[in-house]
Each structure stands twice: as structure tokens, then as C-alpha cells.
Scaffold this motif. Sequence first.
Motif, mmCIF file in Angstrom:
data_model
loop_
_atom_site.group_PDB
_atom_site.id
_atom_site.type_symbol
_atom_site.label_atom_id
_atom_site.label_comp_id
_atom_site.label_asym_id
_atom_site.label_seq_id
_atom_site.Cartn_x
_atom_site.Cartn_y
_atom_site.Cartn_z
ATOM 1 N N GLY A 3 4.682 11.301 11.591
ATOM 2 C CA GLY A 3 4.606 9.851 11.723
ATOM 3 C C GLY A 3 4.509 9.089 10.421
ATOM 4 N N PHE A 4 4.825 9.750 9.305
ATOM 5 C CA PHE A 4 4.747 9.111 7.998
ATOM 6 C C PHE A 4 6.095 9.203 7.292
ATOM 7 C CE2 PHE A 4 0.514 10.832 8.897
ATOM 8 C CZ PHE A 4 -0.237 9.670 8.827
ATOM 9 N N LEU A 49 -2.203 11.670 -3.657
ATOM 10 C CA LEU A 49 -2.716 12.714 -2.784
ATOM 11 C C LEU A 49 -2.436 14.066 -3.409
ATOM 12 C CD1 LEU A 49 -1.501 11.260 0.623
ATOM 13 C CD2 LEU A 49 -3.745 11.052 -0.427
ATOM 14 N N GLN A 50 -3.062 15.102 -2.880
ATOM 15 C CA GLN A 50 -2.757 16.444 -3.350
ATOM 16 C C GLN A 50 -1.328 16.776 -2.968
ATOM 17 O OE1 GLN A 50 -5.774 18.952 -1.588
ATOM 18 N NE2 GLN A 50 -6.829 19.045 -3.545
ATOM 19 N N MET A 66 -2.936 16.782 4.592
ATOM 20 C CA MET A 66 -3.172 15.554 3.838
ATOM 21 C C MET A 66 -3.746 14.470 4.732
ATOM 22 S SD MET A 66 -0.028 15.013 1.304
ATOM 23 C CE MET A 66 1.221 15.434 2.462
ATOM 24 N N LYS A 67 -4.477 13.581 4.122
ATOM 25 C CA LYS A 67 -5.036 12.420 4.823
ATOM 26 C C LYS A 67 -4.246 11.188 4.420
ATOM 27 C CE LYS A 67 -8.761 14.524 6.495
ATOM 28 N NZ LYS A 67 -8.579 15.262 7.670
ATOM 29 N N LEU A 68 -3.086 11.012 5.043
ATOM 30 C CA LEU A 68 -2.246 9.854 4.751
ATOM 31 C C LEU A 68 -2.783 8.630 5.470
ATOM 32 C CD1 LEU A 68 1.148 11.661 5.154
ATOM 33 C CD2 LEU A 68 0.324 10.654 3.044
ATOM 34 N N LYS A 107 0.849 -1.188 0.000
ATOM 35 C CA LYS A 107 0.000 0.000 0.000
ATOM 36 C C LYS A 107 0.889 1.244 0.000
ATOM 37 C CE LYS A 107 -4.130 1.593 2.377
ATOM 38 N NZ LYS A 107 -4.972 1.425 3.553
ATOM 39 N N VAL A 108 0.622 2.168 -0.947
ATOM 40 C CA VAL A 108 1.474 3.344 -1.114
ATOM 41 C C VAL A 108 0.623 4.600 -1.264
ATOM 42 C CG1 VAL A 108 3.159 4.439 -2.656
ATOM 43 C CG2 VAL A 108 3.292 1.995 -2.224
ATOM 44 N N ASP A 109 1.013 5.662 -0.569
ATOM 45 C CA ASP A 109 0.466 6.997 -0.792
ATOM 46 C C ASP A 109 1.506 7.787 -1.570
ATOM 47 O OD1 ASP A 109 -1.949 6.628 0.498
ATOM 48 O OD2 ASP A 109 -1.304 7.524 2.384
ATOM 49 N N ILE A 110 1.103 8.329 -2.705
ATOM 50 C CA ILE A 110 2.016 9.062 -3.584
ATOM 51 C C ILE A 110 1.770 10.553 -3.397
ATOM 52 C CG2 ILE A 110 2.712 9.425 -5.975
ATOM 53 C CD1 ILE A 110 1.532 6.527 -6.459
#
Length: 169
Positions: free
Chosen positions: A148-149, A89-90, A116-118, A48-51
Motif C-alpha cells: 500500500g505504499f 528509513l533503514q 519498515m514503518k512507513l 511528507k516523504v519517506d526515503i
Amino acid sequence: MSLYGGALREIILAAKYRPWVRVDEWFEEAGCELGRALSKEVAGILDKVDIVPMPSPSLRKWKGMLITPAIARGVRRAMVESGVQARNLQALSMPLMSASQRGRNQLKRANRKMRMKLSPSAAVVLVDDVVTTGATLQTAAEVLASKGFPAVAAITVAKAHGALKNHKA
């Protein structure tokens, strides 16, 4: 990642400063190639990745001349094709200044602006068009880590000659 020069430099500059030149598809395809390479590196490690694309100046946003979101779309597409859950994400909201102006004050401001909503279970991948000093990516990584990200990767289309020589990992 290629050196920032020649035709690549001209494409990036055209995308940034000539609104009549549309190269979004080119940057999205470049993002796909980078995303495929990253997918191979993280196969079996990340699911799972947030870009997170790096920010663009307000004038470029207003004119619709955004490079990093196009690169991020391509990265996401390649990650999803390889079986990784990925979402874009934005762009991180950070003050944009020359490399010589960046520093701890900008880190504090960016830290306050983060909205942002990571996902707590996702790895973070930062996306930028060109890395010169590494200051933008470093600041973004520090802001995200302070929340924390931790960023696990940074993807750029090009790097300036001599970039990252004094970069802290």
C-alpha cells in the motif's frame, strides 16, 4: 544522474570494495544535489516523504561500506531544507542477487521480509547508487506497492549504459 563510467565509476567501486577509501561525504553531497532537484520537481505536491535506501550486501554492511544510506542522508537534508518533511528509513530487506537471478521469487521473499514503518501519508522515494537493469528498484517498488505504499520517485547517482531500455514504469 550521470552515466556509470570514468571517475564516477571509480568512486563507486572504491566505496564498495576498498574499505580504506572513505567517500561517504561525497555520496552525501551527491544525494543533496539529487534531493534539491527532486524538491524542485515536487514543490507544492509533496509535503511528507519517506526515503528508502536500497540494500547492501552483508559483507559491505559489516565493513561499514554503505553507499545508499549516505546518498539518502543527503536527499533528506535537501528535502528538509526545501520545507518537505522527510525521514530516512533503514534499507529495504531484500535478497541481493545478480540481475539475472532476480524475479518473482525474490519479490515474494522480499515481501515477507518487509519490516519498515512507513508513514501512510508520506510519499516513498527509493535511493540507489547505480541502476543497471532496474530490477532492484522495480522489485522494491513492487514490494512497497503491494503493502500500500507506492513509490513516487527513484533516485540514483549513476545509470549504466543502456540501463532501463526495457524497464516497466
